[in-house]
Write an enzyme that holds these catalytic residues in place. Structure first.
Site, PDB file in Angstrom:
ATOM      1  N   TYR A 188     -84.093 -16.410  26.698  1.00 19.02           N
ATOM      2  CA  TYR A 188     -84.214 -17.624  27.497  1.00 19.02           C
ATOM      3  C   TYR A 188     -83.591 -17.389  28.874  1.00 19.02           C
ATOM      4  CZ  TYR A 188     -84.603 -19.400  22.665  1.00 19.02           C
ATOM      5  OH  TYR A 188     -84.919 -19.588  21.338  1.00 19.02           O
TER       6      TYR A 188
ATOM      7  N   SER B 106     -87.887 -26.270  16.397  1.00 19.28           N
ATOM      8  CA  SER B 106     -89.007 -27.173  16.733  1.00 19.28           C
ATOM      9  C   SER B 106     -89.315 -28.146  15.596  1.00 19.28           C
ATOM     10  CB  SER B 106     -90.267 -26.367  17.087  1.00 19.28           C
ATOM     11  OG  SER B 106     -90.051 -25.591  18.234  1.00 19.28           O
ATOM     12  N   PRO B 107     -88.273 -28.823  15.054  1.00 18.20           N
ATOM     13  CA  PRO B 107     -88.510 -29.757  13.948  1.00 18.20           C
ATOM     14  C   PRO B 107     -89.289 -31.002  14.382  1.00 18.20           C
ATOM     15  CG  PRO B 107     -86.240 -29.948  14.697  1.00 18.20           C
ATOM     16  CD  PRO B 107     -86.836 -28.776  15.426  1.00 18.20           C
ATOM     17  N   LEU B 108     -89.474 -31.158  15.697  1.00 16.63           N
ATOM     18  CA  LEU B 108     -90.272 -32.282  16.210  1.00 16.63           C
ATOM     19  C   LEU B 108     -91.626 -31.794  16.723  1.00 16.63           C
ATOM     20  CD1 LEU B 108     -87.430 -34.253  18.017  1.00 16.63           C
ATOM     21  CD2 LEU B 108     -88.381 -34.616  15.737  1.00 16.63           C
ATOM     22  N   GLY B 109     -92.078 -30.637  16.169  1.00 18.73           N
ATOM     23  CA  GLY B 109     -93.394 -30.140  16.558  1.00 18.73           C
ATOM     24  C   GLY B 109     -93.502 -29.870  18.037  1.00 18.73           C
ATOM     25  N   ARG B 110     -92.443 -29.271  18.596  1.00 23.54           N
ATOM     26  CA  ARG B 110     -92.358 -28.975  20.045  1.00 23.54           C
ATOM     27  C   ARG B 110     -92.515 -30.244  20.891  1.00 23.54           C
ATOM     28  NH1 ARG B 110     -91.718 -23.702  20.714  1.00 23.54           N
ATOM     29  NH2 ARG B 110     -92.507 -22.270  19.143  1.00 23.54           N
TER      30      ARG B 110
ATOM     31  N   PHE C 101     -94.120 -32.882  20.184  1.00 21.61           N
ATOM     32  CA  PHE C 101     -95.366 -33.619  19.939  1.00 21.61           C
ATOM     33  C   PHE C 101     -95.110 -34.894  19.144  1.00 21.61           C
ATOM     34  CE2 PHE C 101     -99.289 -34.356  17.441  1.00 21.61           C
ATOM     35  CZ  PHE C 101    -100.205 -34.439  18.467  1.00 21.61           C
TER      36      PHE C 101
ATOM     37  N   SER D 151     -92.686 -36.848  19.158  1.00 19.60           N
ATOM     38  CA  SER D 151     -92.036 -37.939  19.904  1.00 19.60           C
ATOM     39  C   SER D 151     -93.044 -38.993  20.342  1.00 19.60           C
ATOM     40  CB  SER D 151     -91.314 -37.393  21.142  1.00 19.60           C
ATOM     41  OG  SER D 151     -92.284 -36.940  22.093  1.00 19.60           O
TER      42      SER D 151
END
Length: 335
Positions: free
Chosen positions: A63, A212-216, A218, A220
């Protein structure tokens, strides 16, 4: 604020049930990952995370490259002992601090990478050191053998692997106990279940870290069309967010939003609660205080068996349209 803590693996590492993914706080090779980041706000988010009991920070030398570790160092200055720091190596970074986009898991590079990360993080030890991606030209036994030497020398406390197959995990674990394996995992990404990875980890007593437990982002619900991504947003390259796939996945998301509304929580909180209910460590990434607070609140949400089953019936394993990486990136995942 106290947050429930769990054992990550069986080697003695204790962590909060939720950590903080720091990737989006800096660019990678000059490009923004999830939109523009602000250093001051990112550091304030890391400080707020600690107040909420989230003291597990996930970074990597990739990163930036290297910029993210340096930002984390600024944020934790004077408070190093209060944080558990996880970083990763394996994407090769040359002496000019540029990514070669090759992989390097040779013992010599392991030594070089750890010394650079220790310097960037301004610390004399890393709590959890991961191999970010397997080097196809170096046997996993050699790489893990070199990582084991870092534990012996005190530079590293625990070692982990990222995006590896069940077979690779078994081979690595014979060389030195693996504490944690990290992979993408969410309601929208269940490959860790179907590939046998989660079963293998359970069998060997190794912890699982869901990135990415929020689907990157998505899940949200903030992204309504593929055009909502900035021109240099990394997600534009992901098949899951392109064309018809995007709209098929939005249909699934709308059903999740209905359940969240019934429960009086946000879709993100509901999705996080589902991941946490699997007994794994979730590391949602954010660079904003507002979202770290929202994510932390998800740790207090309990899902009934019926709610879990309903969510899993909406998005059964494999139901998501489109791959989680493009074909080139998928070659780097050790399947």
């Amino acid at each position: 604020m106290s947050m429930k803590r769990i054992n990550l693996g069986s080697e003695g590492l204790q962590v909060p049930v939720q950590g903080l993914g720091c990737m989006g706080m800096t660019t990678i090779a000059g490009g923004d990952i999830y939109g523009k980041a602000n250093e001051e706000e990112s550091i304030a988010t890391i400080h707020r995370a600690l107040e909420l009991g989230i003291d597990f920070l996930d970074t990597a030398d990739l990163y930036g490259p290297l910029l993210n570790e340096r930002l984390v160092a600024k944020a934790i200055k004077g408070n190093r002992e209060k944080y558990t720091i996880a970083t990763k190596f394996g994407y090769e970074v040359d002496d000019n601090e540029q990514l070669t986009w090759g992989f390097n898991g040779t013992p010599a590079y392991v030594q070089k990478a750890i010394d650079r990360s220790l310097k960037n993080l301004d610390t004399d030890y890393i709590d959890l050191y991961y191999l970010h991606r397997v080097d196809p030209n170096t046997p996993i036994e050699e790489t893990v053998g070199a990582m084991a030497e870092l534990v012996k020398s005190g530079k590293v406390k625990y070692i982990g692997l990222s995006e590896v197959s069940a077979e690779t995990i078994k081979r690595a674990h014979k060389v030195h106990p693996i504490t944690a394996v990290q992979s993408e995992y969410s309601l929208f990404e269940r490959e860790a279940e179907t590939s046998g990875v989660l079963d293998t980890l359970k069998e060997l007593g190794i912890g699982f870290v869901a990135y990415s437990p929020l689907g990157r982002g998505f899940i949200s619900g903030d992204i309504k069309s593929p055009d909502d991504f900035a021109a240099d947003d990394f997600r534009r390259s992901i098949p899951r967010f392109q064309g018809d796939n995007f709209y098929k996945n939005i249909t699934l998301l709308k059903e999740i939003e209905l359940i969240a509304a019934e429960k009086g929580v946000t879709p993100s909180q509901l999705a996080l609660a589902w991941v946490l209910a699997q007994g794994v460590l979730a590391i949602p990434g954010t660079k904003r205080i507002k979202y770290i607070e929202e994510n932390a609140a998800a740790t207090n949400i309990t899902l009934s068996t019926a709610e879990k089953e309903k969510l899993e019936s909406i998005v059964p394993a494999g139901a998501t349209a489109g791959g989680r990486y493009d074909d080139t990136q998928m070659q780097f995942v050790d399947a």
